[in-house]
Scaffold this active site. Structure first.
Site, PDB file in Angstrom:
ATOM      1  N   SER A 242     150.815  22.304   2.163  1.00  9.65           N
ATOM      2  CA  SER A 242     150.591  20.857   2.206  1.00  9.65           C
ATOM      3  C   SER A 242     151.901  20.085   2.359  1.00  9.65           C
ATOM      4  O   SER A 242     152.983  20.594   2.046  1.00  9.65           O
ATOM      5  CB  SER A 242     149.879  20.415   0.930  1.00  9.65           C
ATOM      6  OG  SER A 242     149.479  19.072   1.028  1.00  9.65           O
ATOM      7  N   GLN A 264     151.649  16.167  -3.881  1.00  7.84           N
ATOM      8  CA  GLN A 264     151.685  17.285  -2.940  1.00  7.84           C
ATOM      9  C   GLN A 264     152.515  18.444  -3.478  1.00  7.84           C
ATOM     10  O   GLN A 264     152.156  19.609  -3.303  1.00  7.84           O
ATOM     11  CB  GLN A 264     152.240  16.826  -1.592  1.00  7.84           C
ATOM     12  CG  GLN A 264     151.416  15.763  -0.927  1.00  7.84           C
ATOM     13  CD  GLN A 264     149.954  16.133  -0.836  1.00  7.84           C
ATOM     14  OE1 GLN A 264     149.583  17.104  -0.181  1.00  7.84           O
ATOM     15  NE2 GLN A 264     149.092  15.374  -1.493  1.00  7.84           N
ATOM     16  N   HIS A 267     150.907  21.283  -5.437  1.00  7.68           N
ATOM     17  CA  HIS A 267     149.998  22.205  -4.750  1.00  7.68           C
ATOM     18  C   HIS A 267     150.553  23.616  -4.681  1.00  7.68           C
ATOM     19  O   HIS A 267     149.837  24.594  -4.928  1.00  7.68           O
ATOM     20  CB  HIS A 267     149.757  21.726  -3.311  1.00  7.68           C
ATOM     21  CG  HIS A 267     148.574  20.837  -3.144  1.00  7.68           C
ATOM     22  ND1 HIS A 267     147.293  21.233  -3.432  1.00  7.68           N
ATOM     23  CD2 HIS A 267     148.469  19.563  -2.691  1.00  7.68           C
ATOM     24  CE1 HIS A 267     146.451  20.244  -3.174  1.00  7.68           C
ATOM     25  NE2 HIS A 267     147.144  19.220  -2.723  1.00  7.68           N
ATOM     26  N   GLU A 332     151.428  15.998   7.753  1.00  6.22           N
ATOM     27  CA  GLU A 332     149.993  16.079   7.458  1.00  6.22           C
ATOM     28  C   GLU A 332     149.501  14.766   6.869  1.00  6.22           C
ATOM     29  O   GLU A 332     148.510  14.202   7.317  1.00  6.22           O
ATOM     30  CB  GLU A 332     149.766  17.228   6.465  1.00  6.22           C
ATOM     31  CG  GLU A 332     148.331  17.386   6.001  1.00  6.22           C
ATOM     32  CD  GLU A 332     148.217  18.391   4.868  1.00  6.22           C
ATOM     33  OE1 GLU A 332     147.083  18.839   4.602  1.00  6.22           O
ATOM     34  OE2 GLU A 332     149.236  18.721   4.231  1.00  6.22           O
ATOM     35  N   HIS A 333     150.172  14.278   5.833  1.00  3.64           N
ATOM     36  CA  HIS A 333     149.845  12.995   5.206  1.00  3.64           C
ATOM     37  C   HIS A 333     151.024  12.047   5.375  1.00  3.64           C
ATOM     38  O   HIS A 333     152.176  12.449   5.169  1.00  3.64           O
ATOM     39  CB  HIS A 333     149.582  13.158   3.706  1.00  3.64           C
ATOM     40  CG  HIS A 333     148.554  14.181   3.367  1.00  3.64           C
ATOM     41  ND1 HIS A 333     148.881  15.442   2.910  1.00  3.64           N
ATOM     42  CD2 HIS A 333     147.201  14.129   3.417  1.00  3.64           C
ATOM     43  CE1 HIS A 333     147.775  16.124   2.688  1.00  3.64           C
ATOM     44  NE2 HIS A 333     146.734  15.359   2.988  1.00  3.64           N
ATOM     45  N   ASP A 366     141.955  12.290  -0.263  1.00  2.00           N
ATOM     46  CA  ASP A 366     141.604  13.660  -0.635  1.00  2.00           C
ATOM     47  C   ASP A 366     140.188  13.762  -1.167  1.00  2.00           C
ATOM     48  O   ASP A 366     139.493  14.748  -0.933  1.00  2.00           O
ATOM     49  CB  ASP A 366     142.562  14.163  -1.720  1.00  2.00           C
ATOM     50  CG  ASP A 366     143.621  15.098  -1.174  1.00  2.00           C
ATOM     51  OD1 ASP A 366     143.597  15.392   0.028  1.00  2.00           O
ATOM     52  OD2 ASP A 366     144.483  15.529  -1.957  1.00  2.00           O
ATOM     53  N   HIS A 425     131.928  32.773  47.400  1.00  2.00           N
ATOM     54  CA  HIS A 425     131.743  31.409  46.896  1.00  2.00           C
ATOM     55  C   HIS A 425     131.383  30.469  48.046  1.00  2.00           C
ATOM     56  O   HIS A 425     130.451  29.657  47.938  1.00  2.00           O
ATOM     57  CB  HIS A 425     133.038  30.908  46.227  1.00  2.00           C
ATOM     58  CG  HIS A 425     133.235  31.380  44.827  1.00  2.00           C
ATOM     59  ND1 HIS A 425     133.374  32.707  44.503  1.00  2.00           N
ATOM     60  CD2 HIS A 425     133.339  30.690  43.654  1.00  2.00           C
ATOM     61  CE1 HIS A 425     133.558  32.825  43.199  1.00  2.00           C
ATOM     62  NE2 HIS A 425     133.529  31.608  42.655  1.00  2.00           N
TER      63      HIS A 425
END
Length: 436
Positions: A242, A264, A267, A332-333, A366, A425
């Site tokens: 994270s 964060q 985590h 990410e955030h 979240d 084709h």
């Protein structure tokens, strides 16, 4: 100091920062062979292997009959949690569902004057498997992950959803996982964890039907299993540790900033927490708060390690330079802890989820607001997006050419085919224009 102190004046300073952050990407390949063997074993031995792995690592007395949780046990869990918690979960589920309903895509069609019809047909996948980590011995279940993964699949229209989660030592699941599943209307839950659960969802066993898409977070064994199955099934993403970046000016509260960085850092020792600001005084006060707050956290040791290795306060000359750095970090955030965050939003090109202003901390997203918290990490937001309804859909092009369309354009199509050396084709079009 609890984290690094850096300065960024422009792109010439980026290489050093990038080299530091890129060290978080080093792949852990030591489990590759182990996971490959686990997947092969599940594929060949099914439930028997599933029971053996589960007994060895989670629940010693598990039996094949216990692998699937009875529906009445799932529904009964609603009575085993406090009514207040049930109401909170129900409200969070409603918020997430409302947000994801706006992502639903419809099939579409266009009709030309000659009668040719072109379009795109949007359909959900048939079956989805969701993995839910149990947390410490099943006592810290990731119920928010179940919500965030199940709802976009449901909104997409997926009719068959299976959940797997590792059992506790006594063969039960945390009641909050079961109650959340009940609130979501999920009726299929299996007691299985780690790579063997992913293998069961992908290949199927006697008790678990195979799935088309697998989603949900997990440890290195879960992540490796999902990555090894790419091309055989769909997955949500292979997520890394994270991360949060905060762009702040002197209107921000250092106590709040430190709390957000720690949200964060707690985590994982590899979690990154970075404050970018044009205020050296704010950076200093935030570092002081980091020291104080880390000492008070139950997971303070993990947070301190993450901050020491992957935390930083970075001083920039102005917020324009700060936004440039944020786009390079591609977090990410991202929190815009600014007096006027909306005036700076347009400068942000790369961020998984953006939290606006001083009263939008990352945990709001979240758990409760509605947007999905399953987000790309390690700078992959430059080309990928949050988990969404689209992850559980597939799109088919529809072509219904009219005779006049083939008559008008057949020679052009045949010419393009022959330029590629594909005579058959060309002939498949030309034969439809032959005059009998």
């Amino acid at each position: 100091m609890p984290c690094k102190q850096l300065t960024y004046t422009g792109h010439q300073d980026w290489d050093e920062i990038q080299q530091w952050l890129d060290r978080r990407k080093d792949p852990d390949t030591k489990v590759d062979g182990i996971v490959r063997e686990i997947l092969d074993t599940i594929r060949s031995r099914g439930d028997t292997a599933l029971v053996e792995y589960t007994a060895k690592f989670d629940c010693p007395k598990i039996t094949r009959e216990q692998l699937t949780v009875p529906e009445e046990v799932i529904m009964g869990a609603l009575d085993s949690i406090p009514a207040e918690d049930k109401d909170i979960l129900a409200e969070a589920i409603d918020n997430v569902r409302i947000f994801h309903e706006k992502q639903r895509e419809n099939s579409w069609w266009t009709t030309a004057e000659d009668g040719t019809i072109l379009g795109q047909m949007v359909r959900p996948v048939d079956r989805v498997g969701l993995y839910v980590p149990g947390g410490k011995g099943g006592e810290t279940p990731l119920i928010s992950s179940l919500i965030m993964n199940a709802i976009p699949a449901q909104v997409a229209g997926v009719e068959s959803i299976a959940v797997t989660s590792p059992p506790r030592e006594d063969g039960t699941l945390n009641p909050y996982i079961l109650a959340t599943a009940a609130l979501l209307g999920l009726k299929e839950i299996h007691l299985s964890g780690s790579a063997w659960a992913i293998g069961a969802l992908a290949y199927g066993t006697e008790s678990i039907a195979p799935c088309d898409v697998i989603a949900g977070p997990g440890n290195i064994f879960v992540a490796t299993a999902k990555s090894q199955l790419i091309g055989q099934i769909g997955i949500d993403m292979v997520a890394g540790p994270s991360e949060i970046a905060i762009l702040a000016d002197d209107s921000a509260n250092p106590e709040w900033l430190a709390a957000d960085m720690l949200s964060q850092a707690e985590h994982d020792p590899l979690a990154a927490s970075i404050l970018v600001t044009d205020s050296p005084e704010l950076a200093e006060k935030t570092c002081e708060q980091l020291k104080l707050q880390t000492a008070e956290l139950p997971r303070g040791e993990i947070a301190a390690k993450a901050l020491a290795d992957w935390g930083a306060t970075i001083i920039v000359e102005d917020l324009v330079t700060g936004a440039d750095l944020i786009n390079r970090i591609a977090p990410e955030h991202l929190e815009l802890s600014l007096a006027d965050p909306w005036s700076h939003l347009g400068a942000i090109r790369h961020a998984g989820a953006i939290f606006m202003g001083h009263h939008s901390p990352e945990p709001v997203g979240d758990y409760f607001a509605g947007p999905n918290h399953v987000l790309p990490t390690l700078r992959t937001v430059r080309f990928s997006s949050a988990l969404s309804v689209q992850n559980f859909c597939k799109k088919s092009s529809v072509i219904a050419a009219s005779p006049s369309y083939v008559a008008e354009h057949g020679d052009k199509i045949a010419r393009l085919a022959r330029l590629e050396g594909l005579e058959a084709h060309a002939r498949s079009v030309e034969c439809r224009n032959k005059k009998s």
